[in-house]
Design a protein around this motif. Structure first.
Motif, PDB file in Angstrom:
ATOM      1  N   VAL A 152     123.267 -22.962  90.772  1.00 15.87           N
ATOM      2  CA  VAL A 152     123.184 -24.490  90.098  1.00 15.87           C
ATOM      3  C   VAL A 152     124.301 -25.083  89.794  1.00 15.87           C
ATOM      4  O   VAL A 152     125.205 -24.942  90.104  1.00 15.87           O
ATOM      5  N   TYR A 153     124.189 -26.447  89.264  1.00 14.98           N
ATOM      6  CA  TYR A 153     124.726 -27.275  88.993  1.00 14.98           C
ATOM      7  C   TYR A 153     125.089 -27.285  87.324  1.00 14.98           C
ATOM      8  O   TYR A 153     124.433 -27.139  86.894  1.00 14.98           O
ATOM      9  N   HIS A 154     125.831 -28.415  87.305  1.00 17.00           N
ATOM     10  CA  HIS A 154     126.493 -29.435  85.658  1.00 17.00           C
ATOM     11  C   HIS A 154     126.971 -30.700  86.497  1.00 17.00           C
ATOM     12  O   HIS A 154     128.155 -30.616  86.867  1.00 17.00           O
ATOM     13  N   VAL A 155     126.059 -31.576  86.085  1.00 16.67           N
ATOM     14  CA  VAL A 155     126.332 -32.617  86.441  1.00 16.67           C
ATOM     15  C   VAL A 155     127.578 -33.745  85.274  1.00 16.67           C
ATOM     16  O   VAL A 155     127.123 -33.525  84.234  1.00 16.67           O
ATOM     17  N   LEU A 156     129.279 -33.682  84.875  1.00 19.78           N
ATOM     18  CA  LEU A 156     130.112 -34.014  83.713  1.00 19.78           C
ATOM     19  C   LEU A 156     129.179 -36.280  84.223  1.00 19.78           C
ATOM     20  O   LEU A 156     128.954 -36.231  82.992  1.00 19.78           O
ATOM     21  N   HIS A 157     128.286 -36.451  85.012  1.00 21.47           N
ATOM     22  CA  HIS A 157     128.392 -38.340  84.921  1.00 21.47           C
ATOM     23  C   HIS A 157     129.682 -38.886  84.680  1.00 21.47           C
ATOM     24  O   HIS A 157     130.410 -39.678  84.109  1.00 21.47           O
ATOM     25  N   GLY A 158     131.322 -38.624  85.430  1.00 19.54           N
ATOM     26  CA  GLY A 158     132.117 -39.093  85.134  1.00 19.54           C
ATOM     27  C   GLY A 158     132.935 -38.137  85.235  1.00 19.54           C
ATOM     28  O   GLY A 158     133.478 -36.684  85.546  1.00 19.54           O
ATOM     29  N   ALA A 159     134.336 -38.947  85.365  1.00 13.78           N
ATOM     30  CA  ALA A 159     135.514 -37.748  85.464  1.00 13.78           C
ATOM     31  C   ALA A 159     136.677 -38.482  84.763  1.00 13.78           C
ATOM     32  O   ALA A 159     136.502 -39.703  83.935  1.00 13.78           O
ATOM     33  N   VAL A 160     137.528 -37.409  84.059  1.00 12.03           N
ATOM     34  CA  VAL A 160     138.265 -38.468  83.198  1.00 12.03           C
ATOM     35  C   VAL A 160     139.180 -38.949  84.003  1.00 12.03           C
ATOM     36  O   VAL A 160     139.833 -38.886  84.941  1.00 12.03           O
ATOM     37  N   SER A 161     139.928 -40.423  83.090  1.00 11.41           N
ATOM     38  CA  SER A 161     140.293 -41.416  83.525  1.00 11.41           C
ATOM     39  C   SER A 161     141.013 -42.452  82.316  1.00 11.41           C
ATOM     40  O   SER A 161     139.987 -43.216  82.023  1.00 11.41           O
ATOM     41  N   PRO A 162     142.263 -42.117  81.754  1.00 10.32           N
ATOM     42  CA  PRO A 162     142.838 -42.474  80.960  1.00 10.32           C
ATOM     43  C   PRO A 162     142.588 -44.239  81.407  1.00 10.32           C
ATOM     44  O   PRO A 162     142.565 -44.872  80.035  1.00 10.32           O
ATOM     45  N   LEU A 163     142.899 -44.849  82.074  1.00 12.84           N
ATOM     46  CA  LEU A 163     142.790 -45.436  82.512  1.00 12.84           C
ATOM     47  C   LEU A 163     141.361 -46.622  82.459  1.00 12.84           C
ATOM     48  O   LEU A 163     141.615 -47.771  81.469  1.00 12.84           O
ATOM     49  N   GLU A 164     140.893 -46.564  83.017  1.00 11.07           N
ATOM     50  CA  GLU A 164     139.314 -46.764  82.531  1.00 11.07           C
ATOM     51  C   GLU A 164     138.760 -46.142  80.725  1.00 11.07           C
ATOM     52  O   GLU A 164     137.596 -46.222  80.219  1.00 11.07           O
ATOM     53  N   ALA A 223     125.590 -36.916  89.467  1.00 12.62           N
ATOM     54  CA  ALA A 223     123.946 -36.920  90.365  1.00 12.62           C
ATOM     55  C   ALA A 223     124.189 -36.710  91.500  1.00 12.62           C
ATOM     56  O   ALA A 223     123.530 -35.352  92.352  1.00 12.62           O
ATOM     57  N   LYS A 224     124.934 -38.018  92.171  1.00 13.02           N
ATOM     58  CA  LYS A 224     124.552 -37.839  93.791  1.00 13.02           C
ATOM     59  C   LYS A 224     124.736 -36.872  94.301  1.00 13.02           C
ATOM     60  O   LYS A 224     125.416 -36.527  95.902  1.00 13.02           O
ATOM     61  N   ASP A 225     126.096 -36.512  94.296  1.00 12.28           N
ATOM     62  CA  ASP A 225     127.461 -35.269  94.845  1.00 12.28           C
ATOM     63  C   ASP A 225     126.211 -34.391  95.003  1.00 12.28           C
ATOM     64  O   ASP A 225     126.858 -32.970  96.080  1.00 12.28           O
ATOM     65  N   ILE A 226     124.958 -34.063  94.139  1.00  9.00           N
ATOM     66  CA  ILE A 226     124.619 -33.126  94.429  1.00  9.00           C
ATOM     67  C   ILE A 226     123.580 -33.271  95.727  1.00  9.00           C
ATOM     68  O   ILE A 226     123.577 -31.959  96.237  1.00  9.00           O
ATOM     69  N   THR A 240     117.828 -31.097  81.022  1.00 10.89           N
ATOM     70  CA  THR A 240     118.085 -30.235  79.864  1.00 10.89           C
ATOM     71  C   THR A 240     118.842 -29.039  80.020  1.00 10.89           C
ATOM     72  O   THR A 240     119.853 -28.786  79.453  1.00 10.89           O
ATOM     73  N   GLU A 241     119.332 -28.674  81.318  1.00 11.29           N
ATOM     74  CA  GLU A 241     120.238 -27.713  81.580  1.00 11.29           C
ATOM     75  C   GLU A 241     120.941 -28.061  82.213  1.00 11.29           C
ATOM     76  O   GLU A 241     122.636 -28.175  81.866  1.00 11.29           O
ATOM     77  N   CYS A 242     121.307 -28.921  83.297  1.00 14.25           N
ATOM     78  CA  CYS A 242     122.282 -29.621  84.477  1.00 14.25           C
ATOM     79  C   CYS A 242     122.812 -30.753  83.939  1.00 14.25           C
ATOM     80  O   CYS A 242     123.765 -31.148  84.930  1.00 14.25           O
ATOM     81  N   PHE A 243     121.683 -31.484  83.243  1.00 21.34           N
ATOM     82  CA  PHE A 243     121.864 -33.317  82.951  1.00 21.34           C
ATOM     83  C   PHE A 243     122.196 -34.410  84.990  1.00 21.34           C
ATOM     84  O   PHE A 243     122.819 -34.820  84.441  1.00 21.34           O
ATOM     85  N   ASN A 244     121.333 -33.224  85.359  1.00 20.03           N
ATOM     86  CA  ASN A 244     121.226 -34.326  86.818  1.00 20.03           C
ATOM     87  C   ASN A 244     119.690 -34.772  86.500  1.00 20.03           C
ATOM     88  O   ASN A 244     119.320 -34.845  84.935  1.00 20.03           O
ATOM     89  N   TYR A 245     119.288 -36.052  86.799  1.00 19.76           N
ATOM     90  CA  TYR A 245     118.005 -36.624  86.804  1.00 19.76           C
ATOM     91  C   TYR A 245     117.058 -36.301  86.823  1.00 19.76           C
ATOM     92  O   TYR A 245     116.950 -35.393  88.205  1.00 19.76           O
ATOM     93  N   SER A 246     115.862 -36.433  86.225  1.00 20.21           N
ATOM     94  CA  SER A 246     115.134 -35.811  86.421  1.00 20.21           C
ATOM     95  C   SER A 246     113.701 -36.498  85.566  1.00 20.21           C
ATOM     96  O   SER A 246     113.594 -37.471  84.827  1.00 20.21           O
ATOM     97  N   LEU A 256     127.808 -21.620  89.302  1.00 22.57           N
ATOM     98  CA  LEU A 256     127.594 -22.556  88.553  1.00 22.57           C
ATOM     99  C   LEU A 256     128.620 -24.088  89.554  1.00 22.57           C
ATOM    100  O   LEU A 256     129.668 -23.660  89.219  1.00 22.57           O
ATOM    101  N   CYS A 257     128.271 -24.781  89.631  1.00 25.16           N
ATOM    102  CA  CYS A 257     128.668 -25.688  90.237  1.00 25.16           C
ATOM    103  C   CYS A 257     129.550 -27.294  89.978  1.00 25.16           C
ATOM    104  O   CYS A 257     128.030 -28.098  89.601  1.00 25.16           O
ATOM    105  N   VAL A 258     130.487 -27.028  89.370  1.00 21.78           N
ATOM    106  CA  VAL A 258     130.585 -28.723  88.332  1.00 21.78           C
ATOM    107  C   VAL A 258     130.990 -29.860  89.273  1.00 21.78           C
ATOM    108  O   VAL A 258     132.099 -30.186  89.698  1.00 21.78           O
ATOM    109  N   VAL A 259     129.677 -31.270  89.376  1.00 21.44           N
ATOM    110  CA  VAL A 259     130.011 -32.505  89.842  1.00 21.44           C
ATOM    111  C   VAL A 259     130.650 -33.331  89.371  1.00 21.44           C
ATOM    112  O   VAL A 259     129.899 -33.447  88.045  1.00 21.44           O
ATOM    113  N   GLN A 260     131.346 -34.489  89.094  1.00 19.76           N
ATOM    114  CA  GLN A 260     131.136 -35.530  88.841  1.00 19.76           C
ATOM    115  C   GLN A 260     130.306 -36.395  88.967  1.00 19.76           C
ATOM    116  O   GLN A 260     129.249 -36.751  87.450  1.00 19.76           O
TER     117      GLN A 260
END
Lengths: 197, 197
Positions: free
Chosen positions: B100-112, B85-88, B55-61, B79-83
């Motif tokens: 501590v971390y914060h997982v974005l679950h992706g990156a901005v990608s106009p193409l996708e 969970a595996k980057d952690i 609930t804090e960082c959106f890593n899988y738990s 805070l370390c922001v990563v794309q």
């Protein structure tokens, strides 16, 4: 996390899947829609329940006879012996072969401890001996590598005398290849097997 | 065969899995011991049931808080922001970062068609704004490619003013590399970021 480790370890059992790919699969199924996971589980269970060996050729089949063995237009006097069921698909695409197949499910491999008892070789001999029609030719279409080669030679020894003709797939340069990328053994074969123009 | 096609199509949904690998997976699970198939299905269902976002960082738990967020010794002001969970995992191996971390679950990608609404960006802003302790630094550890870069610049814009320091991972030549194999952009960065000896 133990739950994720468990799933990852399941995928690691797949041949050629390393730690990174196993991790990607794990994350994929964590994020996938519920329906996709349900479809996978259903497909796994269905495949395990419904797919068995064709009683004639040992190809995978849902019925007692696979579609090829059940096809009355196929010539049952020519048998093409392959290592794996997927080789049949490749050969069928040529639309040239009109006989039937026999799947060994592997090749003789002393390194992996695989001998003919692990293959459908006894079944092949029984099939040839008990065939209601005379089998005129057996094509040994095992892979063109040392294990496939060894298996073909071994089978040829066993089958000699039981059938009129035992053949092997022709060696040579594959279409579309560049000569300087082709190994010398293949080139030797292609020279020996040259055809008149 | 429809049953096998179904299973193959399930595996084709995995990123990077082509027709041949899907076929190999299918045959693997046809031949695998019953227990292996059961273990896979169990692991899939367990993962889907038990694994959720921290609930804090959106890593899988498996718990409400992931082990890192639940660890009282971690510095919650960095805070370390990563794309992903595996980057952690990769960053944790350095044993250098104690925040501590914060997982974005992706990156901005106009193409996708991925914009910040598909990422945990709103959650990041809320987290920074509602944090009980002052957040001193945010490290934007998105990937060093165009999408990660774009995402970092975008986040820096949004976060400016909310935190004292916004930083990015240092660019340069990776250890063990050979200079003549390194692209010019990386070399440019490594020259600009040269350090005194």
């Amino acid at each position: 996390m133990k739950t994720l480790e468990n799933l990852k370890n399941c995928f690691r059992k797949l041949q050629g899947v390393g730690p990174r790919q196993a991790e990607r699969f794990t994350l994929h199924y964590l994020r996938a829609p519920e329906a996709e996971v349900a479809a996978l589980i259903e497909a796994l269970l269905e495949a395990r329940k419904n797919v068995k060996y064709c009683t004639e050729c040992f190809n995978y089949s849902e019925a007692d006879l696979c579609p090829i063995c059940a096809d009355k237009s196929r010539d049952k006097s020519i048998l093409c012996v392959v290592q794996e069921a997927k080789d049949i698909e490749a050969l069928e695409k040529t639309k040239v072969f009109k006989g039937v197949y026999h799947v060994l499910h592997g090749a003789v491999s002393p390194l992996e401890g695989k001998n003919i008892d692990n293959l459908k070789v006894r079944e092949l001999l029984e099939r040839v001996q008990n065939s209601p029609i005379e089998i005129k030719e057996i094509i040994l279409a095992t892979n063109p590598d040392s294990e496939g080669e060894m298996t073909a030679l071994y089978l040829a020894d066993l089958l000699r005398g039981l059938v009129g003709k035992i053949s092997r797939l022709g060696y040579g340069v594959p279409l579309g290849a560049q000569l300087d990328y082709i190994d010398e053994m293949t080139l030797t074969h292609s020279l020996k097997g040259r055809t008149d123009l």
